[in-house]
Design an enzyme around this catalytic site. Structure first.
Site, PDB file in Angstrom:
ATOM      1  N   ASP A 215       0.848  -1.193   0.000  1.00  0.00           N
ATOM      2  CA  ASP A 215       0.000   0.000   0.000  1.00  0.00           C
ATOM      3  C   ASP A 215       0.886   1.245   0.000  1.00  0.00           C
ATOM      4  O   ASP A 215       1.709   1.433   0.905  1.00  0.00           O
ATOM      5  CB  ASP A 215      -0.904  -0.008   1.242  1.00  0.00           C
ATOM      6  CG  ASP A 215      -1.940   1.104   1.225  1.00  0.00           C
ATOM      7  OD1 ASP A 215      -2.137   1.723   0.166  1.00  0.00           O
ATOM      8  OD2 ASP A 215      -2.554   1.348   2.284  1.00  0.00           O
TER       9      ASP A 215
ATOM     10  N   ASP B 244      -3.178   2.274  -6.093  1.00  0.00           N
ATOM     11  CA  ASP B 244      -2.013   2.389  -5.207  1.00  0.00           C
ATOM     12  C   ASP B 244      -1.875   1.246  -4.217  1.00  0.00           C
ATOM     13  O   ASP B 244      -1.129   1.350  -3.243  1.00  0.00           O
ATOM     14  CB  ASP B 244      -2.061   3.710  -4.440  1.00  0.00           C
ATOM     15  CG  ASP B 244      -3.259   3.810  -3.516  1.00  0.00           C
ATOM     16  OD1 ASP B 244      -4.216   3.022  -3.684  1.00  0.00           O
ATOM     17  OD2 ASP B 244      -3.261   4.674  -2.627  1.00  0.00           O
ATOM     18  N   GLU B 245      -2.553   0.128  -4.441  1.00  0.00           N
ATOM     19  CA  GLU B 245      -2.400  -1.014  -3.540  1.00  0.00           C
ATOM     20  C   GLU B 245      -2.702  -2.312  -4.268  1.00  0.00           C
ATOM     21  O   GLU B 245      -3.474  -2.341  -5.232  1.00  0.00           O
ATOM     22  CB  GLU B 245      -3.293  -0.872  -2.305  1.00  0.00           C
ATOM     23  CG  GLU B 245      -4.771  -0.809  -2.615  1.00  0.00           C
ATOM     24  CD  GLU B 245      -5.631  -0.754  -1.364  1.00  0.00           C
ATOM     25  OE1 GLU B 245      -5.302  -1.447  -0.383  1.00  0.00           O
ATOM     26  OE2 GLU B 245      -6.629  -0.019  -1.386  1.00  0.00           O
TER      27      GLU B 245
END
Length: 401
Positions: free
Chosen positions: A9, A112-113
């Site tokens: 993350d 983003d993860e």
């Protein structure tokens, strides 16, 4: 061999990526991450909301999602950086390209993860913590931003672990660590525990994740239906869902769910369909795709399976369009026997920028509706699915939120 899953993350992704890019363009500029700063909105007009904030901005109690004008009242010297979504896509690709060097078994959860199944490559490293630290450090050294990595035997616990203390840290959450690391946390910190569920649990005297884990699942399902059963399983660290690697050339996108109890009414089925349509439409938007075909699948409690599909008059990627079509298919397919599993799948995918032929009678999705769904995507991607929920998911018979 026991599974080992990583959840990677990015810390304050939008702000971090903007900061890194600014420093590349002008090495002498101020690092946005070191001062009170936010992404989003416009200082002059004071319009818009906070999309991301720096750690120093947190000291002013600035909250993601609050109006820019309100944030400026809290910190008049706040630095405001406009969002740059093309830049974010570029850095996201760099991140996942780097991760792919370690394993092809990567599921991108959002921009983003993502999850990485470390199990097949575990024998190559002396420990999972050493490997995760190596990956974390390499991301910082080569790409310039920091990540948290959670390590666990399943996706749920890995995601919970990555949310522990930030930034730039590796955390583990193995089964023997749940009691000390997870159970003391407020129940609202549990993944998928929305405000409505937390309110109900609090009324039952359940205030920590440990309280929930120790409560009879029958009592929880009595009040929260199937979603309560899911929360109870999560509180006990139970999650068997596999890491689903993203495909470069997608032929279809879909999702299905095995229900904790048999759905026997149209209301229960339709609420599950709405949740599935929301998940599938989000994945379509994430991959910049429109679906030209949709199908639904039913598995009854006797384990017999049926499916039905239909062509969409106009390729679509919004929840409302997919849900409407799914309801039509279910009304034609369901024989009113108890349902154990429901699935929604889309196919005949085209890129969202590709021109499509529309008829006079097509229902055109308004720009406002599409923007609203993309805004919901941003919030959920960053803060989890429980950060914003549809009103129809609150206290529903299906228990979904």
């Amino acid at each position: 061999m026991d599974r080992i899953i990583f959840h990677i993350d990015v810390n304050s992704a939008f702000l971090s990526w903007s900061a890194v890019n600014n420093l590349i363009v002008d090495p002498g500029c101020m690092d946005l991450r070191s001062i009170p700063s936010i992404i989003g909105g416009n200082r002059e007009s004071r319009h818009g909301i906070v999309l991301a904030k720096s750690v120093p901005a947190k000291t002013y109690q600035i909250q993601t999602g609050e109006p820019i004008a309100q944030a400026l009242r809290k910190c008049p010297t706040l630095v405001i950086e406009p969002p740059n979504h093309e830049l974010y896509k570029e850095y996201s690709k760099k991140l996942f390209d780097l991760l792919a060097e370690y394993s092809p078994d990567i599921e991108q959860l959002s921009i983003d993860e993502g999850f990485l199944d470390f199990t097949p490559i575990a024998h190559q490293y002396s420990s999972s913590v050493i490997a995760a630290t190596m990956i974390k450090n390499r991301i910082y050294e080569e790409l310039g931003f920091t990540v948290n990595i959670g390590i666990a035997p399943n996706k749920l616990l890995a995601k919970m672990a990555s949310d522990f203390k930030k930034p730039n840290l590796v955390h583990t959450l193995f089964l023997n660590e749940i009691k000390d690391k997870m159970w003391p946390m407020p129940v609202g910190e549990l993944y998928m525990a929305g405000k409505a569920s937390v309110k109900t649990l609090n009324m039952l005297g359940i205030h920590t994740i440990g309280d929930l884990a120790a409560t009879s699942p029958k009592l929880i399902t009595l009040h929260l239906k199937s979603h309560g059963q899911l929360l109870w399983q999560y509180a006990n660290g139970i999650d068997d869902s596999p890491v689903m690697p993203s495909q470069v050339n997608l032929k279809g996108i879909g999702n299905s769910i095995t229900l904790s109890f048999d759905a026997v009414t149209s209301e229960e089925i339709n609420h599950v369909l709405l949740g599935l349509a929301e998940q599938v439409s989000k994945r379509l938007r994430l991959s910049n795709q429109l679906a030209g075909m949709i199908s639904v699948e039913i598995k009854y409690n006797d384990f017999s399976t049926v499916s039905h599909q239909m062509q969409l008059t106009t390729p679509a990627n919004t929840t409302e369009q997919l849900y409407h079509a799914s309801c039509i298919l279910i009304s034609e397919l369901w024989n009113h026997n108890p349902v154990r599993l429901l699935g929604v799948r889309t196919s005949k995918l085209v890129h969202e920028d590709e021109p499509v032929q529309m008829t006079l009678f097509d229902t055109v999705v308004s720009e406002k509706q599409l923007k609203a769904e993309k805004a919901m995507d941003l919030i959920k991607n960053k803060y989890g699915n429980s950060a914003i929920v549809r009103g129809s998911f609150l206290n529903t018979p299906s228990g979904k939120e």
